[in-house]
Write an enzyme that holds these catalytic residues in place. Structure first.
Site, PDB file in Angstrom:
ATOM      1  N   LYS A  93      40.555  28.131  73.950  1.00 57.97           N
ATOM      2  CA  LYS A  93      39.523  28.937  74.590  1.00 57.97           C
ATOM      3  C   LYS A  93      38.539  29.351  73.520  1.00 57.97           C
ATOM      4  O   LYS A  93      38.925  29.857  72.466  1.00 57.97           O
ATOM      5  CB  LYS A  93      40.178  30.182  75.228  1.00 57.97           C
ATOM      6  CG  LYS A  93      39.225  31.108  75.941  1.00 57.97           C
ATOM      7  CD  LYS A  93      39.099  30.740  77.411  1.00 57.97           C
ATOM      8  CE  LYS A  93      37.859  31.296  78.042  1.00 57.97           C
ATOM      9  NZ  LYS A  93      36.614  30.513  77.821  1.00 57.97           N
ATOM     10  N   GLN A 114      38.616  32.309  66.143  1.00 56.98           N
ATOM     11  CA  GLN A 114      38.879  32.476  67.574  1.00 56.98           C
ATOM     12  C   GLN A 114      40.377  32.545  67.867  1.00 56.98           C
ATOM     13  O   GLN A 114      40.821  33.275  68.752  1.00 56.98           O
ATOM     14  CB  GLN A 114      38.250  31.293  68.332  1.00 56.98           C
ATOM     15  CG  GLN A 114      38.156  31.488  69.837  1.00 56.98           C
ATOM     16  CD  GLN A 114      36.955  32.313  70.258  1.00 56.98           C
ATOM     17  OE1 GLN A 114      35.873  32.103  69.778  1.00 56.98           O
ATOM     18  NE2 GLN A 114      37.158  33.240  71.162  1.00 56.98           N
ATOM     19  N   LYS A 117      41.440  36.054  67.095  1.00 55.45           N
ATOM     20  CA  LYS A 117      40.774  36.958  68.036  1.00 55.45           C
ATOM     21  C   LYS A 117      41.461  36.903  69.410  1.00 55.45           C
ATOM     22  O   LYS A 117      41.764  37.931  70.010  1.00 55.45           O
ATOM     23  CB  LYS A 117      39.309  36.516  68.182  1.00 55.45           C
ATOM     24  CG  LYS A 117      38.500  37.319  69.183  1.00 55.45           C
ATOM     25  CD  LYS A 117      37.133  36.689  69.425  1.00 55.45           C
ATOM     26  CE  LYS A 117      36.419  36.406  68.117  1.00 55.45           C
ATOM     27  NZ  LYS A 117      35.007  36.056  68.309  1.00 55.45           N
ATOM     28  N   LYS A 129      36.640  25.924  69.661  1.00 55.83           N
ATOM     29  CA  LYS A 129      35.201  26.177  69.610  1.00 55.83           C
ATOM     30  C   LYS A 129      34.490  24.836  69.643  1.00 55.83           C
ATOM     31  O   LYS A 129      35.065  23.817  69.282  1.00 55.83           O
ATOM     32  CB  LYS A 129      34.860  26.912  68.302  1.00 55.83           C
ATOM     33  CG  LYS A 129      33.533  27.614  68.325  1.00 55.83           C
ATOM     34  CD  LYS A 129      33.604  28.976  68.983  1.00 55.83           C
ATOM     35  CE  LYS A 129      32.231  29.594  69.127  1.00 55.83           C
ATOM     36  NZ  LYS A 129      32.286  30.980  69.597  1.00 55.83           N
ATOM     37  N   GLY A 168      30.166  30.307  76.623  1.00 51.01           N
ATOM     38  CA  GLY A 168      28.895  30.297  75.891  1.00 51.01           C
ATOM     39  C   GLY A 168      29.038  30.845  74.482  1.00 51.01           C
ATOM     40  O   GLY A 168      30.076  31.357  74.087  1.00 51.01           O
ATOM     41  N   ASP A 169      27.991  30.689  73.727  1.00 50.25           N
ATOM     42  CA  ASP A 169      27.854  31.284  72.386  1.00 50.25           C
ATOM     43  C   ASP A 169      26.359  31.184  72.081  1.00 50.25           C
ATOM     44  O   ASP A 169      25.541  31.108  73.015  1.00 50.25           O
ATOM     45  CB  ASP A 169      28.695  30.497  71.347  1.00 50.25           C
ATOM     46  CG  ASP A 169      28.806  31.216  70.005  1.00 50.25           C
ATOM     47  OD1 ASP A 169      29.596  32.165  69.883  1.00 50.25           O
ATOM     48  OD2 ASP A 169      28.085  30.848  69.056  1.00 50.25           O
ATOM     49  N   THR A 213      30.788  41.231  75.600  1.00 48.74           N
ATOM     50  CA  THR A 213      30.919  41.203  74.138  1.00 48.74           C
ATOM     51  C   THR A 213      30.207  42.405  73.522  1.00 48.74           C
ATOM     52  O   THR A 213      30.761  43.118  72.676  1.00 48.74           O
ATOM     53  CB  THR A 213      30.376  39.883  73.566  1.00 48.74           C
ATOM     54  OG1 THR A 213      30.977  38.803  74.281  1.00 48.74           O
ATOM     55  CG2 THR A 213      30.679  39.748  72.092  1.00 48.74           C
ATOM     56  N   ASN A 244      22.439  37.707  73.739  1.00 48.75           N
ATOM     57  CA  ASN A 244      23.406  38.273  74.686  1.00 48.75           C
ATOM     58  C   ASN A 244      24.192  39.445  74.085  1.00 48.75           C
ATOM     59  O   ASN A 244      24.261  40.531  74.682  1.00 48.75           O
ATOM     60  CB  ASN A 244      24.358  37.166  75.155  1.00 48.75           C
ATOM     61  CG  ASN A 244      25.488  37.701  75.990  1.00 48.75           C
ATOM     62  OD1 ASN A 244      26.577  37.969  75.492  1.00 48.75           O
ATOM     63  ND2 ASN A 244      25.228  37.924  77.260  1.00 48.75           N
ATOM     64  N   SER A 381      36.473  36.762  79.603  1.00 48.17           N
ATOM     65  CA  SER A 381      36.582  35.372  80.048  1.00 48.17           C
ATOM     66  C   SER A 381      37.990  35.111  80.602  1.00 48.17           C
ATOM     67  O   SER A 381      38.159  34.407  81.599  1.00 48.17           O
ATOM     68  CB  SER A 381      36.318  34.402  78.893  1.00 48.17           C
ATOM     69  OG  SER A 381      34.934  34.185  78.726  1.00 48.17           O
TER      70      SER A 381
END
Ligand code: NAP
Length: 449
Positions: A93, A114, A117, A129, A168-169, A213, A244, A381
């Protein structure tokens, strides 16, 4: 640089050797290994069966060609990436980044971060990622759609609700996720809502995902301040970026009674002593997709645009870097300290250089590392995946309440872990160890795979 345990130093040397030139990846691995000496001193079994070596090696790396046709009929070629880093806790993810600076080293650093996290969220998600060196700036809607369709034409065979769930990123927001999902649906002939998160509400998205976020980072900073009997109320804040994460961090800072004085994009920054007008930023950035310089032109009055330069020159009590990696340097940290900063929270991934982090820590300024502070996005998410799996749709209030609770839990777990390992107040160490232990426990249970 601080010394690290001899065995871990050898692992780092091997990572540097085998991933030559991938500096951001080396930086991210080094930071975690610096924290792990205390864990293996206390629990040597975590170093058994080359567990730490395995954790530094992605399970799978996919690199592919993305051909597309621009509005003039010219064929363009970009490179696509998906790094499936670690699936010990659940399906991979992590977001997709579209930015010209993207390369395999950047995606590996992000995938590595990630993994820890996602572990910190306490949810059943592994780390991954992806992205492309495609530059969406200045591209028409039609070009963005054709690029996303071509990207998914390869990616679809590697993703799935139980395999890998992108989001997204930088450069990938609601519009891009829509085009990616549309192409996935077309290629597979399945409406598999759980294959992507950050979807639009009308086709299976979650309320509060867009905000998560930025809101989450602000909740974390508020908890950090509360642990020192303080709060965001009345504080001057500076947030970098105006995408964002930045926009919704600014929104929540305002809700907590703070005042955001400045924000930026990659060309420059705006300062507005009256407090940044968020509706105007949203219109410029989310609706019109223009530069932040537009803000000063439209707002007039005392609003000031500074081309180039560093947004960290603007005096503030709370700094939230929310743009990109290594954007806040040691020099910026010293300027912030001189100007009286009392807390720093990373909305972006690894935005502070190692020197900047050391500078804040040595000055005893509470510092929230991105892998903990910006985990609210991926946590929400995971809530979107839950809603998709149960064909349900929660209210904004219900979803935000879950987010707030998750962020408080992450804050407390980082603080308690730092305390347990003899470094009270060190959220970097707390986040790295708490995340690592959860991944390591699962990897050990699953055997050498
Ligand atoms: P975004 O909406 O695309 O916004 C990125 C912002 O950062 C834009 O204002 C952009 O300015 C600026 N920026 C990007 N590259 C820059 C550079 N090299 N120098 C200076 N400014 C730069 O992206 P986002 O989703 O907010 O992501 C921001 C950060 O948060 C990233 O580090 C990302 O990995 C991290 N993050 C995001 C999420 C999420 O849910 N979106 C979750 C966790 C972490 P320009 O428009 O000029 O490029």
């Amino acid at each position: 640089m601080p010394p690290i345990d001899e065995k871990l130093e050898a692992i780092l040397a091997d990572v540097v050797h085998r991933n030559a030139g991938e500096e951001e990846f080396h930086q991210a691995v080094r930071e975690v290994l610096e924290s792990l000496g205390r864990v293996i001193a206390k629990h040597p079994h975590y170093a058994d069966q080359a567990l730490i070596e395995r954790i530094c090696e992605p399970e799978r790396q996919i690199i592919f060609r993305v051909p597309w046709v621009d509005d003039r009929g010219l064929v363009r070629i970009n490179r696509g990436f998906r790094v499936q880093f670690n699936s010990a806790l659940g399906p991979y993810k992590g977001g997709l980044r579209f930015h010209p600076s993207v390369n395999v080293g950047i995606i590996k650093f992000l995938g590595f971060e990630q993994t820890f996290k996602n572990a910190l969220t306490g949810m059943p998600i592994g780390g991954g990622k992806g992205g492309s060196d495609f530059d969406p700036r200045g591209r028409s809607d039609g070009e963005i759609m054709r690029f996303c369709q071509s990207f998914m034409t390869e990616l679809w065979r590697h993703v799935g609700e139980y395999t890998d769930v992108p989001a997204g990123d930088i450069g990938v927001g609601g519009r891009e996720i829509g085009y990616l999902f549309g192409q996935h649906k077309r290629l597979t002939n399945r409406f598999e809502a759980g294959v992507l998160t950050g979807k639009g509400l009308v086709y299976g998205g979650s309320r509060a995902r867009r905000e998560a976020t930025g809101y989450g980072t602000t909740y974390f900073v508020q908890s950090m301040l509360e642990s020192r009997s303080d709060s965001l109320e009345g504080k001057r804040c500076v947030v970098s970026g105006s995408g964002n994460v930045a926009i919704y961090a600014m929104e929540k800072i305002r809700a907590f009674g703070g005042k955001v004085i400045a924000c930026s994009d990659s060309n420059g920054y705006v300062v507005d002593e009256a407090g940044i007008d968020l509706d105007l930023v949203k219109e410029i950035k989310e609706v019109r997709r223009q530069r932040i310089s537009e803000y000063a032109r439209r707002k007039g009055g005392d609003a000031l645009y500074v081309e180039g330069g560093s947004v960290w020159d603007v005096p503030c009590a709370v700094a939230m870097p929310a743009a990109t990696q290594n954007e806040l340097t040691g020099k910026d940290a010293r300027t912030l300290l001189k100007n009286g900063v009392i807390a720093v929270g990373e909305g972006a991934n690894m935005p502070c250089t190692p020197e900047a982090i050391r500078t804040f820590q040595e000055a005893n300024v509470p510092f929230a590392p991105g892998k903990a502070a910006n985990a609210g996005g991926v946590a929400t998410s995971a809530l979107e995946m839950q809603q998709n799996a149960s064909r349900d749709s929660w209210t904004f209030g219900q979803t935000e309440a879950r987010l707030a609770e998750i962020m408080r839990r992450i804050h407390d777990s980082c603080a308690e872990t730092a305390e347990e390992y003899g470094a009270p107040g060190n959220y970097v160490l707390g986040a790295n160890i708490a995340g690592f232990v959860r991944v390591a426990e699962s990897m050990q249970a699953l055997g050498v795979v």
